[in-house]
Design a protein around this motif. Structure first.
Motif: not given
Length: 510
Positions: A352-366
């Protein structure tokens, strides 16, 4: 949370490696500043609760007279108070505990033990300790599920690559991906609910295995201790049930840990890239290198992997400890189940702690999706659906298209349109079909290869299309709300039973 000094006392009861794992688990949780619920109760506490319940029953069933009952009540109460003093001894074995009562109440104090044995006491202790831990685990799982749903809600349209056989397969959305893991943990929650119903039955009063000639009301004992009822067969209650419930609980824990491990491994692979599309916020969950200044090591992933492996190891250890043990032996009534449940709880707190500290780079994923050919399946589907081209023919064409693109280092949508038409004609010829013009315009071809088009075109139940993901997200939230209500109800029942036990016990001492 246990102090290091407390955990260092574990090796007297456990193999050294397991004790060391417990220390590692403690260290990891502390380094993440994880705040857990109240410390689980120990043997001494539950011996006191069982003694209170047994005292009530022997008085109510007239196994001891009321005046002696008052004396026993006073002795049991005083032993509990003495054990609660700072630094006081808190014996875990009834044979060490009973002399404390006899010292205060005399030999007649042993009448409280009528119709009991260390066998049913130990089996009951296991269930009381595991019951508490199962509820703590469910609380931690619910928190993680809430974190998955929160993150999914923030990434409904975040397009990410998905993999099969270790190779990019098709695009999906991060919400769709997260909801898949949430679905597994929902099933683990359901399994624990079902296991809890089997766990929350009382062995007390079964004595060694065949009850006794004293009229001990086992249903009353169960009620006073917050159980839903007694384990009916007294042999099962004292000798078999501990193994049965232990195998079930460690198995569910191992299943949950396996799923956490899958998630961790998937995330860790991203860190092989110079520019991952999913990152952990720098700080207490990451770390640097002593020699390489560029490193931002995802330590929380390493820690979660270690904890998950510890849970799986704990489950296997319990299986081996219990294997080929005849009924009546204490081997499978030791605390390996509790330790495994504790590690599983720690895993979910950390997750739970980790999930609250994720950074998702949407452009990089695409970019990662667009750099590969994972939408080729949709191109074959479009040819069948819109141009009546058999799927296998369209599949062959798309495969040849990919081979050309990779050989020439060209992205799918950038392959020259004339080459697309040539490759299509060759695919028809290879399939024994008559030559025909490529049925899609350049604009249709390029749209058909876009990840967004592929996701929007999905029609199946449970697919990654926006509407389906929103529907699944809503269902997940509703189920989580029900499961949180179930947990509150169970905790409320136990709190009510504890208050009722104290009220009844102390009223008999007046």
């Amino acid at each position: 949370m246990k102090s290091e000094a407390q955990l260092r006392s574990v090796p007297s009861r456990l193999p050294h490696r397991l004790a060391r794992l417990a220390l590692v688990t403690l260290t990891l949780a502390a380094s993440l500043e994880v705040v857990r619920a109240a410390e689980p109760h120990d043997y001494f506490h539950y011996l006191g609760e069982m003694n209170k319940a047994s005292t009530v029953v022997v008085i109510e069933n007239k196994i001891v007279p009321a005046d002696l009952g008052r004396k026993i009540v006073a002795a049991v109460d005083q032993v509990i108070k003495d054990g609660d003093k700072p630094g006081a001894a808190r014996p875990a074995d009834y044979l060490d505990y009973e002399p404390l009562i006899l010292k205060l109440a005399g030999p007649d104090g042993s009448r409280m033990h009528s119709g009991r044995s260390r066998q049913d006491i130990l089996s009951t202790t296991r269930r009381l300790m595991q019951r508490e831990r199962v509820l703590s685990l469910l609380d931690a799982m619910n928190q993680s599920r809430g974190a998955f749903l929160q993150l999914a809600g923030e990434n409904l349209d975040t397009i990410v690559p998905a993999y099969t056989n270790g190779v990019q397969a098709q695009p999906t959305t991060y919400a769709h991906y997260l909801l898949a893991f949430n679905a597994v943990f929902e099933r683990d929650t359901e399994r624990l609910h079902q296991a809890y119903a089997r766990l929350n039955l009382s062995p007390l009063g079964a004595a060694a295995l065949g009850t006794s000639s004293f009229p001990v009301d086992r249903k009353r004992l169960a009620d006073l201790l917050g159980f839903d009822g007694p384990v009916e067969n007294s042999y099962d209650a004292a000798q078999l049930g501990a193994l049965d419930t232990g195998m079930e609980l460690t198995g569910i824990s191992a299943n949950a840990a396996q799923t956490i491990g899958l998630l961790v491994e998937d995330m860790h692979i991203q860190y092989h890239q110079p520019y991952p599309w999913i990152m952990i916020r720098e700080g207490r969950l990451t770390g640097t290198s002593s020699i390489m200044p560029q490193k931002r090591n995802p330590y929380v992933l390493n820690r979660l992997r270690l904890l998950s492996s510890g849970v799986l190891g704990g489950a296997v250890t319990y299986q081996f400890e219990s294997h080929n043990v005849s009924p009546g032996m204490p081997d499978y009534k030791r605390d390996q189940v509790e330790r495994t449940l504790d590690m599983t709880t720690e895993s979910f707190v950390m997750l739970t702690d980790m999930l609250g500290n994720l950074i998702i780079d949407k452009d990089r994923a695409l970019q990662e999706v667009d750099a590969d050919y994972s939408t080729s399946t949709e191109l074959a589907d479009i040819l069948q659906r819109d141009a009546d081209v058999p799927f296998r023919v369209g599949h062959h064409f798309a495969s040849e298209l990919v081979s050309y693109g990779r050989a020439n280092k060209v992205k799918p949508a950038d392959i020259p349109y004339e080459q697309v038409k040539r490759i299509y004609a060759e695919a028809l010829k290879a399939s024994g079909m008559q030559h025909a013009e490529f049925p899609l315009s350049l604009a249709q071809y390029q749209k058909g290869l876009s990840a967004k088009n592929m996701l929007d075109s999905s029609l199946g139940l449970g697919g990654p299309q926006h509407g389906e993901v929103e529907r699944m997200l809503k269902g997940g939230r509703e189920r989580l709300e029900r499961d949180q209500a179930w947990l509150s109800q169970q905790r409320g029942k136990l709190a009510s039973a504890s208050a009722k036990l104290d009220k009844t016990f102390y009223s008999l001492g007046r």
